[in-house]
Design an enzyme around this catalytic site. Structure first.
Site, PDB file in Angstrom:
ATOM      1  N   GLN A 139       7.399  26.837  25.028  1.00 15.96           N
ATOM      2  CA  GLN A 139       7.776  26.542  23.886  1.00 15.96           C
ATOM      3  C   GLN A 139       8.601  28.508  23.916  1.00 15.96           C
ATOM      4  O   GLN A 139       8.434  28.890  23.149  1.00 15.96           O
ATOM      5  CB  GLN A 139       6.403  26.929  23.124  1.00 15.96           C
ATOM      6  CG  GLN A 139       7.412  26.835  21.207  1.00 15.96           C
ATOM      7  CD  GLN A 139       7.668  25.992  20.837  1.00 15.96           C
ATOM      8  OE1 GLN A 139       7.839  24.922  21.578  1.00 15.96           O
ATOM      9  NE2 GLN A 139       9.329  25.885  19.897  1.00 15.96           N
ATOM     10  N   CYS A 140       9.496  27.660  23.778  1.00 16.75           N
ATOM     11  CA  CYS A 140      10.998  28.768  23.512  1.00 16.75           C
ATOM     12  C   CYS A 140      11.987  28.846  22.260  1.00 16.75           C
ATOM     13  O   CYS A 140      12.016  30.011  22.025  1.00 16.75           O
ATOM     14  CB  CYS A 140      12.671  27.939  24.544  1.00 16.75           C
ATOM     15  SG  CYS A 140      11.501  28.537  26.188  1.00 16.75           S
ATOM     16  N   GLN A 141      11.879  28.090  21.109  1.00 16.52           N
ATOM     17  CA  GLN A 141      12.170  27.960  19.700  1.00 16.52           C
ATOM     18  C   GLN A 141      10.761  29.308  19.256  1.00 16.52           C
ATOM     19  O   GLN A 141       9.734  28.748  19.394  1.00 16.52           O
ATOM     20  CB  GLN A 141      12.630  26.978  18.909  1.00 16.52           C
ATOM     21  CG  GLN A 141      13.150  27.352  18.318  1.00 16.52           C
ATOM     22  CD  GLN A 141      13.002  25.439  17.253  1.00 16.52           C
ATOM     23  OE1 GLN A 141      12.224  24.864  17.222  1.00 16.52           O
ATOM     24  NE2 GLN A 141      14.817  25.507  16.637  1.00 16.52           N
ATOM     25  N   PRO A 264       1.579  24.768  19.242  1.00 15.58           N
ATOM     26  CA  PRO A 264       1.326  25.720  17.677  1.00 15.58           C
ATOM     27  C   PRO A 264       2.073  24.820  16.905  1.00 15.58           C
ATOM     28  O   PRO A 264       2.188  24.807  15.631  1.00 15.58           O
ATOM     29  CB  PRO A 264       2.527  27.286  18.414  1.00 15.58           C
ATOM     30  CG  PRO A 264       2.817  26.964  19.491  1.00 15.58           C
ATOM     31  CD  PRO A 264       2.757  25.890  20.502  1.00 15.58           C
ATOM     32  N   GLU A 269      12.114  19.400  19.863  1.00 17.26           N
ATOM     33  CA  GLU A 269      12.586  18.390  19.915  1.00 17.26           C
ATOM     34  C   GLU A 269      13.459  18.632  21.637  1.00 17.26           C
ATOM     35  O   GLU A 269      14.519  19.189  21.396  1.00 17.26           O
ATOM     36  CB  GLU A 269      13.292  18.214  18.795  1.00 17.26           C
ATOM     37  CG  GLU A 269      14.343  19.595  18.711  1.00 17.26           C
ATOM     38  CD  GLU A 269      14.626  20.424  17.829  1.00 17.26           C
ATOM     39  OE1 GLU A 269      14.520  20.981  17.662  1.00 17.26           O
ATOM     40  OE2 GLU A 269      12.401  20.481  17.810  1.00 17.26           O
ATOM     41  N   HIS A 293      10.775  12.667  13.293  1.00 18.05           N
ATOM     42  CA  HIS A 293      11.531  13.769  13.658  1.00 18.05           C
ATOM     43  C   HIS A 293      11.821  14.154  14.055  1.00 18.05           C
ATOM     44  O   HIS A 293      13.528  14.864  14.217  1.00 18.05           O
ATOM     45  CB  HIS A 293      10.177  14.738  12.432  1.00 18.05           C
ATOM     46  CG  HIS A 293      10.630  16.142  11.843  1.00 18.05           C
ATOM     47  ND1 HIS A 293      11.463  16.077  11.322  1.00 18.05           N
ATOM     48  CD2 HIS A 293      11.423  16.881  12.762  1.00 18.05           C
ATOM     49  CE1 HIS A 293      12.031  17.790  11.152  1.00 18.05           C
ATOM     50  NE2 HIS A 293      11.736  18.319  12.404  1.00 18.05           N
ATOM     51  N   GLU A 294      11.213  14.270  15.513  1.00 14.69           N
ATOM     52  CA  GLU A 294      11.902  14.632  16.634  1.00 14.69           C
ATOM     53  C   GLU A 294      12.686  13.981  17.656  1.00 14.69           C
ATOM     54  O   GLU A 294      13.864  14.390  18.016  1.00 14.69           O
ATOM     55  CB  GLU A 294      10.567  14.845  17.733  1.00 14.69           C
ATOM     56  CG  GLU A 294       9.203  15.731  16.905  1.00 14.69           C
ATOM     57  CD  GLU A 294       9.708  16.797  16.521  1.00 14.69           C
ATOM     58  OE1 GLU A 294      11.240  17.722  16.936  1.00 14.69           O
ATOM     59  OE2 GLU A 294       9.053  17.416  15.643  1.00 14.69           O
ATOM     60  N   HIS A 297      15.913  14.935  15.934  1.00 15.93           N
ATOM     61  CA  HIS A 297      16.898  15.815  15.910  1.00 15.93           C
ATOM     62  C   HIS A 297      17.766  16.284  17.703  1.00 15.93           C
ATOM     63  O   HIS A 297      18.770  17.190  17.604  1.00 15.93           O
ATOM     64  CB  HIS A 297      15.882  17.203  16.907  1.00 15.93           C
ATOM     65  CG  HIS A 297      15.254  18.166  15.753  1.00 15.93           C
ATOM     66  ND1 HIS A 297      15.646  19.466  15.789  1.00 15.93           N
ATOM     67  CD2 HIS A 297      13.863  18.229  15.306  1.00 15.93           C
ATOM     68  CE1 HIS A 297      15.201  19.722  13.798  1.00 15.93           C
ATOM     69  NE2 HIS A 297      13.508  19.058  14.185  1.00 15.93           N
ATOM     70  N   GLU A 316      16.108  21.893  10.718  1.00 16.99           N
ATOM     71  CA  GLU A 316      15.813  21.232  10.016  1.00 16.99           C
ATOM     72  C   GLU A 316      16.010  20.651   8.450  1.00 16.99           C
ATOM     73  O   GLU A 316      15.299  19.363   8.338  1.00 16.99           O
ATOM     74  CB  GLU A 316      14.483  22.290   9.746  1.00 16.99           C
ATOM     75  CG  GLU A 316      13.943  22.994  11.277  1.00 16.99           C
ATOM     76  CD  GLU A 316      13.797  21.880  11.719  1.00 16.99           C
ATOM     77  OE1 GLU A 316      13.046  20.836  11.852  1.00 16.99           O
ATOM     78  OE2 GLU A 316      13.245  22.915  13.657  1.00 16.99           O
ATOM     79  N   ASP A 374      10.238  33.939  13.830  1.00 19.07           N
ATOM     80  CA  ASP A 374       9.252  33.569  14.220  1.00 19.07           C
ATOM     81  C   ASP A 374       7.997  33.600  12.572  1.00 19.07           C
ATOM     82  O   ASP A 374       7.748  32.993  12.194  1.00 19.07           O
ATOM     83  CB  ASP A 374       8.405  34.043  14.600  1.00 19.07           C
ATOM     84  CG  ASP A 374       8.515  33.470  16.390  1.00 19.07           C
ATOM     85  OD1 ASP A 374       9.295  32.451  16.578  1.00 19.07           O
ATOM     86  OD2 ASP A 374       7.934  34.362  17.480  1.00 19.07           O
ATOM     87  N   TYR A 382      13.291  23.120   6.375  1.00 19.95           N
ATOM     88  CA  TYR A 382      12.757  21.608   6.087  1.00 19.95           C
ATOM     89  C   TYR A 382      12.618  21.033   5.081  1.00 19.95           C
ATOM     90  O   TYR A 382      13.465  20.198   4.879  1.00 19.95           O
ATOM     91  CB  TYR A 382      11.431  21.484   6.723  1.00 19.95           C
ATOM     92  CG  TYR A 382      10.516  21.718   7.826  1.00 19.95           C
ATOM     93  CD1 TYR A 382      11.115  21.165   9.250  1.00 19.95           C
ATOM     94  CD2 TYR A 382      10.896  23.683   8.196  1.00 19.95           C
ATOM     95  CE1 TYR A 382      10.890  21.472  10.243  1.00 19.95           C
ATOM     96  CE2 TYR A 382      10.915  23.480   9.208  1.00 19.95           C
ATOM     97  CZ  TYR A 382      10.450  22.585  10.873  1.00 19.95           C
ATOM     98  OH  TYR A 382      10.246  23.383  11.910  1.00 19.95           O
ATOM     99  N   ARG A 566      -2.839  24.640  16.263  1.00 20.40           N
ATOM    100  CA  ARG A 566      -1.245  23.757  15.226  1.00 20.40           C
ATOM    101  C   ARG A 566      -1.057  24.865  13.869  1.00 20.40           C
ATOM    102  O   ARG A 566      -2.151  24.720  13.227  1.00 20.40           O
ATOM    103  CB  ARG A 566      -1.832  22.543  15.007  1.00 20.40           C
ATOM    104  CG  ARG A 566      -0.036  22.423  13.939  1.00 20.40           C
ATOM    105  CD  ARG A 566       0.004  20.077  14.285  1.00 20.40           C
ATOM    106  NE  ARG A 566       1.339  19.998  13.239  1.00 20.40           N
ATOM    107  CZ  ARG A 566       1.401  18.313  12.885  1.00 20.40           C
ATOM    108  NH1 ARG A 566       0.045  17.972  12.820  1.00 20.40           N
ATOM    109  NH2 ARG A 566       2.436  18.562  12.071  1.00 20.40           N
ATOM    110  N   MET A 567       0.193  25.363  14.093  1.00 11.99           N
ATOM    111  CA  MET A 567       0.154  26.961  13.227  1.00 11.99           C
ATOM    112  C   MET A 567       0.416  25.707  11.743  1.00 11.99           C
ATOM    113  O   MET A 567      -0.043  26.977  10.170  1.00 11.99           O
ATOM    114  CB  MET A 567       1.579  27.562  13.575  1.00 11.99           C
ATOM    115  CG  MET A 567       1.347  28.655  14.963  1.00 11.99           C
ATOM    116  SD  MET A 567       3.075  29.636  14.389  1.00 11.99           S
ATOM    117  CE  MET A 567       3.900  28.328  14.933  1.00 11.99           C
ATOM    118  N   LYS A 568       0.915  25.034  11.289  1.00 10.69           N
ATOM    119  CA  LYS A 568       0.525  24.076  10.473  1.00 10.69           C
ATOM    120  C   LYS A 568      -0.832  23.822   9.835  1.00 10.69           C
ATOM    121  O   LYS A 568      -1.057  23.725   8.496  1.00 10.69           O
ATOM    122  CB  LYS A 568       1.496  22.729  10.316  1.00 10.69           C
ATOM    123  CG  LYS A 568       0.816  22.114   9.192  1.00 10.69           C
ATOM    124  CD  LYS A 568       1.887  20.605   9.279  1.00 10.69           C
ATOM    125  CE  LYS A 568       1.518  19.171   7.927  1.00 10.69           C
ATOM    126  NZ  LYS A 568       2.052  18.463   8.325  1.00 10.69           N
TER     127      LYS A 568
END
Length: 613
Positions: A139-141, A264, A269, A293-294, A297, A316, A374, A382, A566-568
Site C-alpha cells: 500500500q504505497c499511497q 487499511p 485505485e 469510487h475506485e 479514479h 478525491e 498520512d 473527499y 480498515r482505518m475508517k
C-alpha cells in the site's frame, strides 16, 4: 520538518530538474526474511545542464550499489543516505559525474527493502483464509513507495514500468500492470500508461479469479472468490457508466483484488488492479459503491493527478463527485442526492472528532510543510471537495452543462499532474466565452479553498430520503425507551443506506435521552442489527454501545476492531474507547497485542489516537 522540496513538501526529489520516464523492477520475494531483494533501473530525463546529483526518496531501504549505465559501460557512482525524518523517510543522494548533459540518463540501484517496510504487509499462513500459504501486499499511497523502491516518490512525477517478480511457484503474483509473461515462480508485468510512484502495487498469495466482464476479473482466496464475484457483479456496468461520463478507459484491464482484513483502506485505485477491503462483502451488494469510487479514479487521480498531497481534493473530491454520478445513473437522482447528504453527516463527525485539534486540516487545500500526508488524511478532501464541485455544477447550470466541462478538463490534463490553480484555469478557459461567464465571478475561491470547517455553502439537494433518517434520529435521540416501544414510526420501512445514515446521525446527536442497555437492545431488535453482516452497520452500532458505556459488551467491540484493520472503522472505535476511562486500558492492551498485524499507516495513526505517540 519544513518543506522537503519546492514542488512537493513531502518529497526530496526535484522534478523541476530531473524526472523519471521509465523504471524496470527486478524483485525476488523472500517470505522468510519478509523482504524484496533486487534492483530498479530508472531511465531519467535530465532537464538542466550540469546536474551534479540526483535526489531520491527512500525509507529504511538498504542500498548496496548504484551504477550509471552509458554507452554499453557501467560506471559505479557514489551514494549516501540522510538521517530519517519521522514518518517521512530519508534522502538518497546519487552523485553524478561533472558535465552531465540534458537528456536521457540510466541509473541502476541494487537494494533490498527492510523486513518492516512501511509500504509492505507480510502475512503468515495463519493470517490468511486458506491457512496454508503466506501472503504479501503493498500500500504505497501516500508516501510509502519510497519504502519499496528508491524513487521520486511524488505524484508530480509519472513514469511507465516493467517488472519481473520471482516468487514461490504455488503462489500468484499480481501488480498494478498487465501480466506480460507467466511461468512457474516468475511473472513479468508491463504498465504502459505513466503513473505516479504511489500507484505501483504488488500482491502475492494463493489467489484465484472469476470473470466479472469482458476485461474484468475478481481475484481473492478460494474460500471467498464466488461470494466476491456475486457481490461485485455490477462492476462492468459501473465501468461502462464511468466511460460514458469521463471518456475512454485507457488502462485496458480492470480487475479487483479482495484483500485480507488488515488492508487499511476501503479501496485503493491501483491501475488495472483495484484493491478492495473484504468489509465490502455484505451479501447484498449494498457496499459495492466503493467499487464505483475506485473505477472513477481511473480518470480522476490516475489519469489527472494531484501534483502533491496538499491538493489531494483534486484526486478525491472529483472521484466522489464522479462516483455519485455513477450511482445516480444506476439508481436514480434521489439516491445520488441522498448519498451526498449522507457524506455530509460523515464529514461533520470527522471534523468534530478526528480533526478537532487540527482545524487547519479542514481546509480544502492544506499546508503540509510540517505534517505528513498520512496525518492529514481525512474525509475533508473527499466530501468538502465533492460538495464544492456540486455547488459549481449547480451554479453553471446543472449536469448537462457541467458534465461536458468535466470531460474537457479530464482530456486537457490527462497524463499530467496538476494543482488547484490548473483546475481554476480550466474552468475559466471553458466558460469565459459562453453565456455562463458571469458565474465565474460569483465563485468565492478563497472561501471554498481556505476556510476551515464544513462546506461554506450546502447545495440544494433532494432531501426526501434524508428527511426520513433525520426524523428517525430525532425520534431515537429525544424519546425514552417506554415512548419508543409502542411507536409505529420506528417501524417504518427503510433501505440499508438509510439505516446506515440514520445510525450515523444518531451518533452525531448532541444528546441521546435514556441511552441505556434497553435502548440499544430495542434498536437492535427493531432493525435486526444483531444479525447484520454489514460492516458499516456493525461499526455504527459499536460506537453507540461505547456511547452507552456498556462495559460488559467491551469484548464484542474489541472483536469488531480486531476483525479488520480498515482505518475508517478501527480509528474512530479506538478514539471513542480512549475517551472512556473504564475501557481505555483494555483498548490499549488490545491494540498492543494486534498492532504488529496492522500496516504501518494504521498502527502509526492509532498510536496517536490513543495518545501513545
Amino acid at each position: 520538518m519544513g518543506r522537503l522540496g519546492t514542488v512537493d513538501p513531502s518529497s526530496y526529489s526535484q522534478p523541476d530538474l530531473i524526472t523519471t520516464e521509465h523504471s524496470v523492477l527486478n524483485w525476488k520475494v523472500d517470505f522468510g526474511a519478509t523482504k524484496l531483494q533486487g534492483s530498479v533501473l530508472h531511465r531519467f530525463k535530465v532537464l538542466t545542464a550540469n546536474l551534479d546529483k540526483i535526489l531520491l526518496d527512500v525509507r529504511d531501504i538498504n542500498v548496496t550499489n548504484a551504477t550509471l549505465l552509458a554507452g554499453g559501460s557501467e560506471l559505479p557512482i557514489n551514494y549516501f543516505i540522510s538521517d530519517a525524518v519521522d514518518d517521512i523517510g530519508q534522502k538518497l543522494t546519487l552523485e553524478l559525474p561533472s558535465g552531465t548533459a540534458k537528456g536521457s540518463l540510466n541509473v541502476r540501484i541494487d537494494y533490498e527493502t527492510s523486513s518492516s517496510a512501511s509500504g509492505l504487509q507480510w502475512l503468515n499462513p495463519t493470517q490468511t483464509l486458506g491457512k496454508e500459504h503466506p501472503y504479501m501486499f503493498s500500500q504505497c499511497q501516500a508516501i510509502h513507495a519510497r519504502s519499496v523502491i528508491p524513487c521520486q516518490d511524488t505524484p508530480a512525477v509519472k513514469f511507465t514500468y516493467d517488472a519481473t517478480v520471482e516468487h514461490p511457484n504455488e503462489l500468484t503474483a499480481l501488480m498494478s500492470a498487465l501480466i506480460d509473461k507467466k511461468e512457474a515462480g516468475k511473472t513479468q508485468f508491463k504498465q504502459e500508461v505513466p503513473i505516479p510512484a504511489y500507484l505501483v502495487a504488488i500482491a502475492i498469495g494463493k489467489l484465484v479469479s472469476r470473470p466479472l466482464g469482458e476485461n474484468s476479473n475478481v481475484w481473492a482466496e478460494e474460500a471467498i472468490v464466488d461470494a466476491c464475484a456475486e457481490e461485485f457483479s455490477e462492476t462492468a456496468t459501473m465501468l461502462k457508466t464511468a466511460s460514458e461520463l469521463c471518456g475512454p478507459y485507457v488502462w485496458k484491464q480492470y480487475d479487483l483484488l479482495v484483500m485480507p482484513p488488515s488492508f487499511p483502506y476501503g479501496g485503493m485505485e491501483n491501475p488495472c488492479l483495484t484493491f478492495v477491503t473484504p468489509t465490502l462483502l455484505a451479501g447484498d451488494k449494498s457496499l459495492a459503491d466503493v467499487v464505483a469510487h475506485e473505477i472513477a479514479h481511473s480518470w480522476t487521480g490516475n489519469l489527472v493527478t494531484n501534483k502533491n498531497f496538499e491538493h489531494f481534493w483534486l484526486n478525491e473530491g472529483f472521484t466522489v463527485f464522479v462516483e455519485s454520478k455513477i450511482v445516480g445513473r444506476m439508481q436514480g437522482a434521489k439516491e445520488l442526492d441522498f448519498k451526498m447528504l449522507s457524506n455530509l453527516t460523515d464529514l461533520q463527525e470527522c471534523i468534530r472528532t478526528q480533526l478537532n485539534k487540527t482545524p487547519e486540516l479542514t481546509k480544502l487545500v492544506v499546508d503540509l510543510s510540517n505534517c505528513g500526508p498520512d496525518d492529514a488524511f481525512s474525509s475533508v478532501p473527499y466530501i468538502k471537495g465533492s460538495t464544492f464541485l456540486r455547488y459549481l455544477e449547480d451554479l453553471f447550470g446543472g449536469p448537462t452543462v457541467f458534465e461536458p466541462f468535466l470531460r474537457d478538463y479530464l482530456k486537457k490534463y490527462a497524463y499530467k499532474s496538476i494543482e488547484t490553480n490548473d483546475f481554476k484555469s480550466a474552468l475559466y478557459d471553458y466558460f469565459i466565452n459562453t453565456d455562463k461567464k458571469d458565474q465565474l465571478s460569483a465563485v468565492d475561491w478563497d472561501l471554498w479553498l481556505s476556510t476551515e470547517g464544513m462546506p461554506p455553502i450546502i447545495p440544494k439537494f433532494d432531501e426526501s430520503l434524508a428527511n426520513v433518517t433525520k426524523e428517525l434520529a430525532s425520534l431515537w435521540s429525544t424519546k425514552s425507551v417506554a415512548e419508543l416501544n409502542g411507536s409505529a414510526e420506528i417501524k417504518k420501512n427503510i433501505s440499508i443506506h438509510q439505516l446506515i445514515d440514520f445510525l450515523g446521525k444518531l451518533i452525531e446527536s448532541k444528546d441521546i435521552v435514556d441511552l441505556t442497555e434497553r435502548k440499544i437492545e430495542l434498536l437492535e431488535s427493531t432493525y435486526n442489527l444483531k444479525n447484520s453482516k454489514n460492516a458499516e452497520i456493525r461499526f455504527r452500532l459499536n460506537r453507540l454501545i461505547i456511547r452507552a458505556r456498556l462495559i460488559k459488551r467491551l469484548d464484542e467491540i474489541l472483536e469488531f476492531a480486531n476483525s479488520n484493520f480498515r482505518m475508517k472503522f478501527c480509528r474512530p472505535i479506538y478514539r471513542d474507547l480512549a475517551e472512556w476511562t473504564e475501557a481505555k486500558p483494555a483498548a490499549i492492551r488490545n491494540f498492543v497485542s494486534v498492532k504488529d498485524q496492522m500496516m504501518a499507516v494504521c498502527s502509526h495513526t492509532i498510536e496517536k489516537d490513543l495518545g501513545l505517540k
